[in-house]
Write a protein that holds these residues in place. Structure first.
Motif, PDB file in Angstrom:
ATOM      1  N   VAL A  68       1.149 -18.072  -9.022  1.00 56.30           N
ATOM      2  CA  VAL A  68       0.356 -18.822  -8.044  1.00 56.30           C
ATOM      3  C   VAL A  68       0.740 -18.261  -6.686  1.00 56.30           C
ATOM      4  N   VAL A  69      -0.261 -17.827  -5.926  1.00 56.26           N
ATOM      5  CA  VAL A  69       0.043 -17.313  -4.582  1.00 56.26           C
ATOM      6  C   VAL A  69      -0.215 -18.412  -3.559  1.00 56.26           C
TER       7      VAL A  69
ATOM      8  N   ASP B   2       7.755 -26.956  -3.256  1.00 52.37           N
ATOM      9  CA  ASP B   2       7.411 -26.108  -2.115  1.00 52.37           C
ATOM     10  C   ASP B   2       8.506 -26.075  -1.052  1.00 52.37           C
TER      11      ASP B   2
ATOM     12  N   GLY C  62      -3.685 -20.267  -4.849  1.00 53.53           N
ATOM     13  CA  GLY C  62      -4.045 -20.578  -6.227  1.00 53.53           C
ATOM     14  C   GLY C  62      -3.592 -19.503  -7.175  1.00 53.53           C
TER      15      GLY C  62
ATOM     16  N   LEU D  85      -0.352 -34.639  -7.990  1.00 54.02           N
ATOM     17  CA  LEU D  85      -0.030 -33.846  -6.787  1.00 54.02           C
ATOM     18  C   LEU D  85      -0.757 -34.364  -5.547  1.00 54.02           C
TER      19      LEU D  85
ATOM     20  N   LEU E 175       1.128 -25.024   0.475  1.00 49.48           N
ATOM     21  CA  LEU E 175       0.548 -23.840   1.069  1.00 49.48           C
ATOM     22  C   LEU E 175      -0.747 -23.562   0.313  1.00 49.48           C
ATOM     23  N   PRO E 176      -1.867 -23.425   1.000  1.00 50.59           N
ATOM     24  CA  PRO E 176      -3.124 -23.191   0.282  1.00 50.59           C
ATOM     25  C   PRO E 176      -3.049 -21.895  -0.516  1.00 50.59           C
TER      26      PRO E 176
ATOM     27  N   ASP F 214     -10.064 -28.811  -3.188  1.00 50.14           N
ATOM     28  CA  ASP F 214      -8.667 -29.083  -3.570  1.00 50.14           C
ATOM     29  C   ASP F 214      -7.858 -29.833  -2.516  1.00 50.14           C
TER      30      ASP F 214
HETATM   31  N1  LIG Z   1      -1.927 -23.294  -4.259  1.00 44.72           N
HETATM   32  C1  LIG Z   1      -0.722 -23.845  -4.444  1.00 44.72           C
HETATM   33  N2  LIG Z   1      -0.455 -24.407  -5.626  1.00 44.72           N
HETATM   34  C2  LIG Z   1       0.759 -24.967  -5.769  1.00 44.72           C
HETATM   35  C3  LIG Z   1       1.710 -24.987  -4.729  1.00 44.72           C
HETATM   36  N3  LIG Z   1       2.810 -25.651  -5.160  1.00 44.72           N
HETATM   37  C4  LIG Z   1       2.557 -26.044  -6.431  1.00 44.72           C
HETATM   38  O1  LIG Z   1       3.290 -26.683  -7.174  1.00 44.72           O
HETATM   39  N4  LIG Z   1       1.302 -25.617  -6.809  1.00 44.72           N
HETATM   40  C5  LIG Z   1       0.710 -25.828  -8.135  1.00 44.72           C
HETATM   41  C6  LIG Z   1      -0.464 -26.746  -8.119  1.00 44.72           C
HETATM   42  C7  LIG Z   1      -1.252 -26.264  -9.322  1.00 44.72           C
HETATM   43  O2  LIG Z   1      -0.667 -26.825 -10.504  1.00 44.72           O
HETATM   44  C8  LIG Z   1      -0.980 -24.779  -9.334  1.00 44.72           C
HETATM   45  C9  LIG Z   1      -2.036 -23.974  -8.599  1.00 44.72           C
HETATM   46  O3  LIG Z   1      -3.255 -24.532  -8.848  1.00 44.72           O
HETATM   47  P1  LIG Z   1      -4.504 -24.416  -7.874  1.00 44.72           P
HETATM   48  O4  LIG Z   1      -5.410 -25.533  -8.243  1.00 44.72           O
HETATM   49  O5  LIG Z   1      -4.094 -24.306  -6.450  1.00 44.72           O
HETATM   50  O6  LIG Z   1      -5.048 -23.002  -8.335  1.00 44.72           O
HETATM   51  P2  LIG Z   1      -6.550 -22.557  -8.543  1.00 44.72           P
HETATM   52  O7  LIG Z   1      -7.317 -22.843  -7.288  1.00 44.72           O
HETATM   53  O8  LIG Z   1      -6.487 -21.151  -9.031  1.00 44.72           O
HETATM   54  O9  LIG Z   1      -6.963 -23.569  -9.691  1.00 44.72           O
HETATM   55  P3  LIG Z   1      -8.146 -23.670 -10.698  1.00 44.72           P
HETATM   56  O10 LIG Z   1      -9.068 -22.514 -10.451  1.00 44.72           O
HETATM   57  O11 LIG Z   1      -7.466 -23.638 -12.032  1.00 44.72           O
HETATM   58  O12 LIG Z   1      -8.723 -25.017 -10.388  1.00 44.72           O
HETATM   59  O13 LIG Z   1       0.258 -24.605  -8.668  1.00 44.72           O
HETATM   60  C10 LIG Z   1       1.397 -24.383  -3.485  1.00 44.72           C
HETATM   61  O14 LIG Z   1       2.169 -24.361  -2.513  1.00 44.72           O
HETATM   62  N5  LIG Z   1       0.162 -23.824  -3.385  1.00 44.72           N
END
Ligand SMILES: Nc1nc2c([nH]c(=O)n2[C@H]2C[C@H](O)[C@@H](COP(=O)(O)OP(=O)(O)OP(=O)(O)O)O2)c(=O)[nH]1
Length: 150
Positions: free
Chosen positions: A7-8, A120, A38, A29, A35-36, A99
């Motif tokens: 996850v970036v 984080d 995915g 969550l 941090l934005p 999100d």
């Molecule tokens: N983007 C992001 N995700 C985080 C952070 N910390 C953390 O625990 N996460 C987790 C939340 C989610 O379980 C996962 C990333 O999911 P996401 O929903 O942001 O990724 P995505 O946009 O690719 O998701 P999707 O396409 O599957 O809906 O990592 C962070 O700082 N940034």
């Protein structure tokens, strides 16, 4: 089972401020700040994923600068990597399109004012250490006393 999905997270910096985003889903969550960014998709580079996610989630045209050293475990199989990023000239201002339900540009003394996701906190701390010299963004950490006028 050694599958590992990156996850970036973007340390998007503008005018000496760091962008934090409040998650609106999933329920466990929601309300916490991150941090934005995915998940990196198969065959995609991390910096390309970052640019794509920032466009989708925030409607901005951003570019990745470089990676913050380190990697932080999230719920298996995910791991968090952080890249510094900035808005390209002419980019729209970020908006919480997907999100997230709120965004905040945090000045150095405000970094720990928001309720970051637990996982984080070390990533943000390391990001500040990395950015400190270049951007003047430093703050000791959650719970640290703020020194008035410092
Ligand atoms: N983007 C992001 N995700 C985080 C952070 N910390 C953390 O625990 N996460 C987790 C939340 C989610 O379980 C996962 C990333 O999911 P996401 O929903 O942001 O990724 P995505 O946009 O690719 O998701 P999707 O396409 O599957 O809906 O990592 C962070 O700082 N940034």
């Amino acid at each position: 089972m050694s599958e590992r999905i990156v996850v970036v997270g973007a340390a998007l910096v503008d005018d000496g401020r760091l962008l934090a985003a409040r998650r609106s889903a999933p329920v466990e969550l929601a309300g916490r700040w991150e941090l934005p960014g995915g998940k990196v998709e198969p065959g995609e580079t991390a910096d390309a994923a970052l640019v794509r996610e920032l466009r989708e989630e925030l409607g901005v045209d951003a570019e990745a600068d470089g990676r913050v050293p380190g990697e932080w475990p999230l719920k298996s199989p995910y791991v968090l990597q952080v890249w510094t990023a900035r808005l390209r000239p002419g980019s729209a201002a970020p908006e919480p399109l997907e999100d997230h339900d709120e965004l905040r540009w945090l000045r150095p003394g405000e970094i720990w004012d928001v309720n970051w996701l637990d996982q984080d906190v070390p990533a943000v701390r390391q990001t500040l250490a990395h950015l400190g010299a270049a951007e003047g963004l430093t703050s000791s950490g959650p719970g640290a006393e703020e020194v008035p006028g410092a």
